[in-house]
Design a protein around this motif. Structure first.
Motif, short mmCIF file in Angstrom:
data_model
loop_
_atom_site.label_atom_id
_atom_site.label_comp_id
_atom_site.label_asym_id
_atom_site.label_seq_id
_atom_site.Cartn_x
_atom_site.Cartn_y
_atom_site.Cartn_z
N THR A 143 0.95 -1.05 0.14
CA THR A 143 -0.05 -0.18 0.00
C THR A 143 0.85 1.27 -0.10
O THR A 143 2.01 1.38 0.69
N LEU A 192 -3.55 3.69 -1.81
CA LEU A 192 -3.78 3.02 -3.19
C LEU A 192 -2.80 2.04 -3.06
O LEU A 192 -1.85 2.05 -2.15
N ALA A 229 -6.89 10.47 -5.51
CA ALA A 229 -7.00 8.85 -5.11
C ALA A 229 -8.68 8.71 -4.77
O ALA A 229 -9.24 7.63 -5.21
N ARG A 256 -11.24 6.06 -6.80
CA ARG A 256 -12.07 4.86 -6.43
C ARG A 256 -13.63 5.28 -6.75
O ARG A 256 -14.48 4.10 -7.03
N PHE A 258 -6.00 -0.03 -8.26
CA PHE A 258 -5.44 1.44 -8.26
C PHE A 258 -4.04 1.24 -7.59
O PHE A 258 -3.94 0.78 -6.79
N CYS A 259 -3.15 1.87 -8.53
CA CYS A 259 -1.82 2.03 -8.12
C CYS A 259 -1.09 3.40 -8.28
O CYS A 259 -1.50 4.02 -9.32
#
Length: 519
Positions: free
Chosen positions: A360, A366, A416, A420, A429-430
């Protein structure tokens, strides 16, 4: 070896190791404190001296500027020019010589007159730069026609209509006595510190050893940074292969670098003697501690020895009574078991937390590259097609520069959250860079991914990304295996589409042409 001797040996060894570790840690802490203090002191002194040198240049430039106004109305009166150069030369000891030159670099007046330069056309670096630039100038040090290492400080002379007439200049001989030389030389030496000054060509223009003035220095990290305009402090090995603690600062007006330093060996010389004295003072307390350890080991071993003795005679009737009389003051095995179970529970909790942290991104929550690699490996193994969106914040550096890095972090966190909101829970999601993100959409066609990207782009464009107000994003989209059967290449393809979006004006979505062309 029985338990008493074993405990005694281990505790004595532990005590000795702890003592040695304490002394070593104390030595390292004090050593670092001495080094840090010396670095900070040298940096502060170099900064102060750089400011004083800058003030000196401002002062002499003001003197020359005033003199330029005075001589402008009498520029053809050689007697007046000679008197003014004499006044300026005698007024202070800032300069080693004064000269007035016309627009052809011909000398109209000098002081002292013993230079015999009147009527000559100067070809020196300082004079030619002054005539060509026609502005206030502090030249880099150079060798004069008389063989002196000089700095040429000049101010243009303009008539009442702004026409350029020439320049009035003062020269400073770096190896001779003058105010600048005394300013640089008036600092402390009693603690082994000294300073030197270099120009933009790494040439020493001041050094306590006068014979080194004019020489060029290579292989000195402090000089590398200070001539690049960086002020700071660091441990270095100088060109003489001596470890130094250096602080350095720049003089903006001239581009010079001032380095104040002290040999590290001189800084740490008194520390060894101090640590020896500490060790000697610690010996009495250490002896008392060892006696106390011996007594504790004896008390710990006694009940176990009694229990061991009873275990050897368990077949005798009196053994039960003897064991009953043993004063056992330890935690019982059940308590140890509870402690171990508690420790195992805490260990599993920490492992789960570490596993989560390892996958994480701490700022946005993310996934990181481990999450990305794991998803790619799984989908490749299961032959799962997916679209990839490469997302980047437009002009993010401007956000950091305008509002600060903390504000930039908040913008990334809000981005971020919006990502989502625009995608599905099963999507990956990265965060793969500072302001660069990847969104992997399994079993998603490129046109659907494009719709998701446009929805996200519009949401970010319209969102209030406080404190940065409004920001925009650019998105590049590729598909596997539609764009390329190479799993590693599909990420690069998405990046290429992102760069294309940047080139085409930002705040847009670009999809790889190969997947758009497919039916």
């Amino acid at each position: 070896m029985d338990l008493r001797r074993l405990i005694l040996a281990l505790t004595i060894a532990s005590a000795l190791i702890s003592l040695a570790n304490t002394l070593y840690a104390s030595y390292q802490v004090q050593r670092q404190q001495l080094i840090d203090a010396a670095l900070e002191r040298n940096h502060a002194y170099a900064t102060k001296l750089a400011a004083s040198t800058e003030d000196f240049f401002d002062s002499v430039m003001q003197q020359l500027g005033y003199a330029a106004l005075v001589v402008a109305g009498n520029f053809n009166d050689k007697r007046f020019l000679a008197a003014e150069t004499e006044r300026l030369f005698l007024q202070t000891d800032s300069f080693n010589s004064i000269a007035i030159i016309n627009s052809r670099a011909e000398v109209l007046a000098t002081s002292p007159q013993s230079l015999n330069l009147v009527g000559m056309q100067l070809q020196t670096l300082g004079a030619t730069q002054s005539i060509s630039s026609r502005r206030p100038l502090i030249s880099q040090p150079y060798l004069s026609t008389a063989g002196n290492l000089v700095v040429f400080i000049s101010h243009p002379v303009n008539d009442a209509h702004g026409n350029y007439l020439g320049a009035i200049a003062g020269t400073i001989y770096l190896k001779h006595e003058n105010f600048l030389n005394r300013l640089l030389a008036s600092h402390f030496y009693e603690d082994g510190s000294y300073l030197y000054v270099v120009d933009q060509h790494r040439r020493l223009i001041y050094h306590p050893l006068n014979e080194r003035v004019g020489t060029t220095v290579q292989g000195n990290p402090a000089i590398d940074e200070v001539i690049a305009g960086i002020s700071g402090k660091k441990q270095i090995v100088n060109s003489q292969h001596i470890e130094m603690l250096a602080g350095y600062a720049t003089v903006p007006a001239s581009g010079w670098g001032i380095v104040a330093q002290r040999p590290r060996e001189a800084t740490l010389a008194a520390l060894d003697a101090l640590m020896l004295q500490v060790l000697l003072n610690s010996l009495p307390a250490a002896a008392i501690s060892l006696l106390f350890i011996w007594w504790c080991a004896r008390q710990i071993a006694r009940p176990l020895k009694q229990l061991a003795s009873g275990a050897r005679t368990m077949d005798q009737p009196e053994t039960a009574e003897e064991i009953q009389r043993v004063h056992s003051w330890y935690y019982e095995s059940s308590e140890l078991k509870k402690a171990m179970l508690l420790g195992i529970g805490l260990l599993q909790k920490n492992i789960n937390r570490l596993r989560h942290d390892a996958h994480t991104d701490p700022l946005t929550g993310l996934g990181n590259r481990r999450t990305l690699d794991q998803a790619l490996q799984t989908w490749e193994r299961e032959n799962t097609p997916f679209s990839v969106m490469s997302v980047d914040v437009d002009h993010f550096k401007r956000v950091n520069d305008t509002y600060g890095h903390e504000a930039g972090d908040r913008v990334l966190q809000q981005l971020a959250r919006h990502m989502r909101e625009c995608a599905r829970e099963r999507d990956v999601f990265c965060r793969v860079g500072g302001e660069e993100f990847l969104i992997l959409l399994p079993r998603t066609a490129p046109d659907v991914a494009q719709q998701v990207a446009q929805r996200l782009r519009l949401l970010i464009e319209q969102a209030d990304m406080a404190p940065a107000s409004h920001v925009t994003i650019s998105v590049g989209i590729a598909h596997w295996p539609g764009s390329t059967p190479d799993l590693a290449r599909v990420l690069k393809t998405a990046d290429e589409m992102l760069y294309q979006a940047k080139r085409l004006g930002r705040n847009r979505v670009e999809v790889h042409a190969a997947v758009l062309a497919q039916p």
